[in-house]
Design a protein around this motif. Structure first.
Motif, PDB file in Angstrom:
ATOM      1  N   ASP A 143      -4.546 -13.968  -2.725  1.00 18.60           N
ATOM      2  CA  ASP A 143      -5.685 -13.325  -2.067  1.00 18.60           C
ATOM      3  C   ASP A 143      -6.397 -12.358  -3.010  1.00 18.60           C
ATOM      4  O   ASP A 143      -7.549 -11.984  -2.775  1.00 18.60           O
ATOM      5  CB  ASP A 143      -5.245 -12.583  -0.803  1.00 18.60           C
ATOM      6  CG  ASP A 143      -4.838 -13.525   0.322  1.00 18.60           C
ATOM      7  OD1 ASP A 143      -5.182 -14.730   0.267  1.00 18.60           O
ATOM      8  OD2 ASP A 143      -4.170 -13.052   1.261  1.00 18.60           O
ATOM      9  N   GLN A 144      -5.717 -11.948  -4.107  1.00 20.44           N
ATOM     10  CA  GLN A 144      -6.322 -11.067  -5.121  1.00 20.44           C
ATOM     11  C   GLN A 144      -6.897 -11.869  -6.288  1.00 20.44           C
ATOM     12  O   GLN A 144      -7.358 -11.293  -7.262  1.00 20.44           O
ATOM     13  CB  GLN A 144      -5.286 -10.072  -5.669  1.00 20.44           C
ATOM     14  CG  GLN A 144      -4.376  -9.411  -4.663  1.00 20.44           C
ATOM     15  CD  GLN A 144      -5.091  -8.728  -3.526  1.00 20.44           C
ATOM     16  OE1 GLN A 144      -6.044  -7.998  -3.731  1.00 20.44           O
ATOM     17  NE2 GLN A 144      -4.648  -8.996  -2.319  1.00 20.44           N
ATOM     18  N   GLY A 145      -6.828 -13.220  -6.233  1.00 20.91           N
ATOM     19  CA  GLY A 145      -7.433 -14.032  -7.267  1.00 20.91           C
ATOM     20  C   GLY A 145      -6.479 -14.901  -8.075  1.00 20.91           C
ATOM     21  O   GLY A 145      -6.924 -15.718  -8.886  1.00 20.91           O
ATOM     22  N   TYR A 146      -5.159 -14.735  -7.940  1.00 25.72           N
ATOM     23  CA  TYR A 146      -4.224 -15.588  -8.650  1.00 25.72           C
ATOM     24  C   TYR A 146      -4.293 -17.007  -8.084  1.00 25.72           C
ATOM     25  O   TYR A 146      -4.641 -17.215  -6.924  1.00 25.72           O
ATOM     26  CB  TYR A 146      -2.790 -15.087  -8.488  1.00 25.72           C
ATOM     27  CG  TYR A 146      -2.435 -13.876  -9.333  1.00 25.72           C
ATOM     28  CD1 TYR A 146      -3.237 -12.742  -9.367  1.00 25.72           C
ATOM     29  CD2 TYR A 146      -1.264 -13.846 -10.057  1.00 25.72           C
ATOM     30  CE1 TYR A 146      -2.896 -11.632 -10.111  1.00 25.72           C
ATOM     31  CE2 TYR A 146      -0.905 -12.738 -10.799  1.00 25.72           C
ATOM     32  CZ  TYR A 146      -1.731 -11.631 -10.826  1.00 25.72           C
ATOM     33  OH  TYR A 146      -1.377 -10.547 -11.569  1.00 25.72           O
ATOM     34  N   THR A 152       0.865  -1.185   0.000  1.00 24.50           N
ATOM     35  CA  THR A 152       0.000   0.000   0.000  1.00 24.50           C
ATOM     36  C   THR A 152       0.899   1.232   0.000  1.00 24.50           C
ATOM     37  O   THR A 152       2.036   1.184   0.487  1.00 24.50           O
ATOM     38  CB  THR A 152      -0.916   0.040   1.244  1.00 24.50           C
ATOM     39  OG1 THR A 152      -0.105   0.154   2.417  1.00 24.50           O
ATOM     40  CG2 THR A 152      -1.807  -1.183   1.329  1.00 24.50           C
ATOM     41  N   TYR A 202      -0.043 -12.944  -1.207  1.00 25.13           N
ATOM     42  CA  TYR A 202      -0.666 -11.650  -1.490  1.00 25.13           C
ATOM     43  C   TYR A 202      -1.484 -11.698  -2.778  1.00 25.13           C
ATOM     44  O   TYR A 202      -2.650 -11.323  -2.801  1.00 25.13           O
ATOM     45  CB  TYR A 202       0.409 -10.556  -1.580  1.00 25.13           C
ATOM     46  CG  TYR A 202      -0.191  -9.221  -1.944  1.00 25.13           C
ATOM     47  CD1 TYR A 202      -0.755  -8.418  -0.961  1.00 25.13           C
ATOM     48  CD2 TYR A 202      -0.227  -8.784  -3.262  1.00 25.13           C
ATOM     49  CE1 TYR A 202      -1.340  -7.206  -1.292  1.00 25.13           C
ATOM     50  CE2 TYR A 202      -0.806  -7.579  -3.598  1.00 25.13           C
ATOM     51  CZ  TYR A 202      -1.359  -6.791  -2.611  1.00 25.13           C
ATOM     52  OH  TYR A 202      -1.947  -5.597  -2.944  1.00 25.13           O
ATOM     53  N   TRP A 203      -0.872 -12.169  -3.873  1.00 25.77           N
ATOM     54  CA  TRP A 203      -1.590 -12.190  -5.153  1.00 25.77           C
ATOM     55  C   TRP A 203      -2.663 -13.271  -5.188  1.00 25.77           C
ATOM     56  O   TRP A 203      -3.696 -13.099  -5.844  1.00 25.77           O
ATOM     57  CB  TRP A 203      -0.620 -12.310  -6.333  1.00 25.77           C
ATOM     58  CG  TRP A 203       0.075 -11.000  -6.556  1.00 25.77           C
ATOM     59  CD1 TRP A 203       1.385 -10.709  -6.334  1.00 25.77           C
ATOM     60  CD2 TRP A 203      -0.539  -9.779  -6.990  1.00 25.77           C
ATOM     61  NE1 TRP A 203       1.627  -9.385  -6.612  1.00 25.77           N
ATOM     62  CE2 TRP A 203       0.466  -8.788  -7.018  1.00 25.77           C
ATOM     63  CE3 TRP A 203      -1.832  -9.423  -7.356  1.00 25.77           C
ATOM     64  CZ2 TRP A 203       0.222  -7.464  -7.402  1.00 25.77           C
ATOM     65  CZ3 TRP A 203      -2.077  -8.109  -7.744  1.00 25.77           C
ATOM     66  CH2 TRP A 203      -1.065  -7.163  -7.759  1.00 25.77           C
ATOM     67  N   HIS A 224      -0.067  -5.010   5.420  1.00 30.25           N
ATOM     68  CA  HIS A 224      -0.197  -5.243   3.981  1.00 30.25           C
ATOM     69  C   HIS A 224       1.166  -5.291   3.298  1.00 30.25           C
ATOM     70  O   HIS A 224       1.395  -4.647   2.285  1.00 30.25           O
ATOM     71  CB  HIS A 224      -1.089  -4.168   3.355  1.00 30.25           C
ATOM     72  CG  HIS A 224      -2.501  -4.246   3.807  1.00 30.25           C
ATOM     73  ND1 HIS A 224      -2.973  -3.521   4.862  1.00 30.25           N
ATOM     74  CD2 HIS A 224      -3.524  -5.010   3.386  1.00 30.25           C
ATOM     75  CE1 HIS A 224      -4.247  -3.816   5.070  1.00 30.25           C
ATOM     76  NE2 HIS A 224      -4.606  -4.716   4.191  1.00 30.25           N
TER      77      HIS A 224
END
Length: 164
Positions: free
Chosen positions: A155-158, A75, A152-153, A82
């Motif tokens: 959790d974003q859909g990867y 962020t 991290y990614w 984060h």
């Protein structure tokens, strides 16, 4: 004064200085970095095999995953909740080509490439190879890590498995 710590499901937690990392047996490998965004490049990476580091920490039998925590804020505010994190199955973390890279193309790793140490898991896409590595935690499950999907990614859909 950069250090990498290894903790979690281990019998011997570690705190490794850069001098200690440099003093370990080194592996050099020329490999292609493949980004999920479609680009790739070839580089010569050097550093100790992660398997040597993990063996020194003595993983417990119930350790199934290595979770990697980084000094990479995701962020603009740099919120410590984060920061970048990623994970690999312990077998992938122990693969001979998975190294703690501190050199690129014969030179000390620079900041844009993840200095002072980044993970190189050569059988994985780039997002599975975190920069600015600080802490490795061996765990039995990925539940409770970030959004619970392993990185991290993710959790974003990867997808969690980023093998190539």
């Amino acid at each position: 004064d950069w250090r990498i710590t290894v903790s979690g499901l281990v019998d011997h937690p570690l705190s490794l200085s850069m001098d200690r990392i440099r003093a370990m047996p080194q592996r050099t490998q020329i490999t292609r970095h493949d980004c999920v965004e479609g680009w790739s490049c070839i580089g010569e990476w050097s550093g100790p095999q992660l398997a040597l580091v993990l063996a020194a920490a003595a993983p417990r039998p119930n350790a199934k995953y290595a979770v990697f925590y980084c000094a990479d804020p995701m962020t603009a505010e740099g919120d410590p909740d984060h920061y970048y994190y990623e994970s690999l199955a312990l077998g992938e973390a122990m693969h001979p080509q998975t190294i703690l890279a501190h050199r690129l193309n014969g030179q000390a790793l620079d900041v844009p490439h993840g200095a002072p140490v980044r993970l190189r898991a050569e059988r994985q896409l780039g997002y599975k190879q975190p920069k600015y590595l600080q802490h490795v935690v061996l765990m039995e499950t990925l539940d409770g890590i970030g959004g619970g999907k392993g990185g991290y990614w993710e959790d974003q859909g990867y997808t969690w498995y980023g093998g190539i």
